[in-house]
Write an enzyme that holds these catalytic residues in place. Structure first.
Site: not given
Ligand code: EPU
Length: 336
Positions: A160, A235, A331
């Site tokens: 990012r 995010s 971010e």
């Molecule tokens: N999780 C929770 N609670 C929540 C959200 C997530 O426990 O409310 C846990 C999930 O269970 C999972 C882990 O966190 O084990 C990862 O969650 P998720 O797959 O939703 O991905 P993320 O790491 O929260 C990142 C990116 C997203 C992108 C997703 C999928 C960043 C800051 N965010 O989110 O990007 O869509 O991976 O690759 O790296 C964005 O940048 O705007 C964005 C949406």
């Protein structure tokens, strides 16, 4: 080039924050942009408005960058070079690539915003970052009006992150992005758990780029709020990277904490999990809140101000720090 006065920016930022632009102009060509730069340099650029939180009225001249156009630059046996202008809607561009059977961007389906901002934060999702396909970025220097081409390496991409968020913040306006995409042998990125589940449910064992895109669209639609319905900026925080000592300390108390190991001493923890564990998920405070399906996303239910959303972010940061000793970095671009 017509300068308008006192325009609400509510429809121009995906958070839907209602601030006023004293002066506002829409730019639809590089030539018009250069003409403008020869007269004015103190500008506030908006394109898709998908990664910003506006805290107050904008005194600078607001420039809505709306330069459109897609060109197939050069094709090789296995690859194709495609350039897209900054004002092209990102998701429409991704769908166009898929319709041409050009591979590489399908995992980035449905990300809000326009092409011009994709390199700034190196958008990423489901195991792919846009840096993997960016060939070069063309931008105009605000101080001189000169065009410069940045190679992928010169963009200094990170998680990012890019040179356009650091050394060259507010120094260049991106006008065109050139992508190198696959034409025949597509590399399918379906390793992400949720994608595998979606493909399995659809009974697809050898997915095409279109199948991956459909899976990503289904996942995003189920987890992330549609900015057209509920204001948000994706995010709000980055996923923090912690050292092994702190990680072990936290894991001793939270055995089920999700994490991604980066190397022996660095571990990435999902900020969404940290925020949820602090009890914020789905909570509403007036017209601001934390999304019910993804705690990493802050939302505007209608008439929240940027300051109200920022205050909530600070409250979340403080609670995460108190509970886990982790500092969450924002971010989204905060515009004071
Ligand atoms: N999780 C929770 N609670 C929540 C959200 C997530 O426990 O409310 C846990 C999930 O269970 C999972 C882990 O966190 O084990 C990862 O969650 P998720 O797959 O939703 O991905 P993320 O790491 O929260 C990142 C990116 C997203 C992108 C997703 C999928 C960043 C800051 N965010 O989110 O990007 O869509 O991976 O690759 O790296 C964005 O940048 O705007 C964005 C949406």
């Amino acid at each position: 080039m017509k300068i308008q006065h006192n325009i609400s920016l509510k429809q121009y930022n995906t958070f839907g924050i209602d601030v006023n632009a004293e002066r506002f102009v829409e730019i639809t060509s590089v030539m018009a942009l250069k003409t403008l730069l020869s007269k004015e340099k103190d500008l506030f650029i908006i394109s898709g408005g998908s990664n910003m939180l506006l805290l107050s009225d904008i005194k600078k001249l607001v420039v809505l960058l709306n330069i459109e156009g897609i060109i197939i630059q050069e094709t090789q046996e296995d690859d194709v070079f495609v350039t897209a202008n900054a004002g092209e809607n990102w998701h429409d561009f991704v769908l166009w690539c898929i319709s041409q059977n050009y591979g590489g961007l399908e995992n980035l389906s449905l990300i809000p915003g326009n092409v011009g901002s994709c390199p700034i934060q190196n958008i990423g999702a489901y195991g792919v970052e846009v840096k993997d396909t960016i060939h070069q970025v063309t931008a105009v220097e605000i101080s001189t009006g000169k065009t410069r081409i940045f190679s992928n390496k010169e963009c200094a991409f990170g998680y990012r992150n890019s040179i356009f968020k650091n050394e060259l913040k507010n120094a260049y306006i991106i006008t065109t992005v050139a992508f190198k995409l696959s034409k025949s042998t597509h590399q399918i990125h379906d390793g992400y758990g949720a994608i595998q589940t979606a493909l399995k449910e659809a009974n697809i064992s050898t997915p095409s780029i279109s199948d991956v895109s459909n899976a990503v669209i289904a996942i995003r639609t189920s987890k992330l709020p549609d900015p057209k319905k509920i204001g948000n900026s994706g995010s709000f925080f980055k996923n923090p990277i912690v050292n092994k000592v702190l990680f072990d300390k936290i894991q001793a108390n939270y055995a089920h904490m999700p994490f991604y190991k980066i190397n022996e001493n660095e571990i990435k923890i999902p900020a969404g999990w940290l925020i949820e564990t602090c009890g914020f998920k789905g909570k509403r405070f007036g017209d601001t809140g934390v999304h019910k399906n993804q705690a990493l996303v802050l939302v505007n239910y209608g008439n929240a101000t940027g300051v109200e959303i920022y205050d909530l972010a600070v409250q979340i940061q403080a609670m995460v720090f108190k509970t886990f000793g982790i500092k969450l970095d924002i971010e989204v671009n905060i515009v004071p």
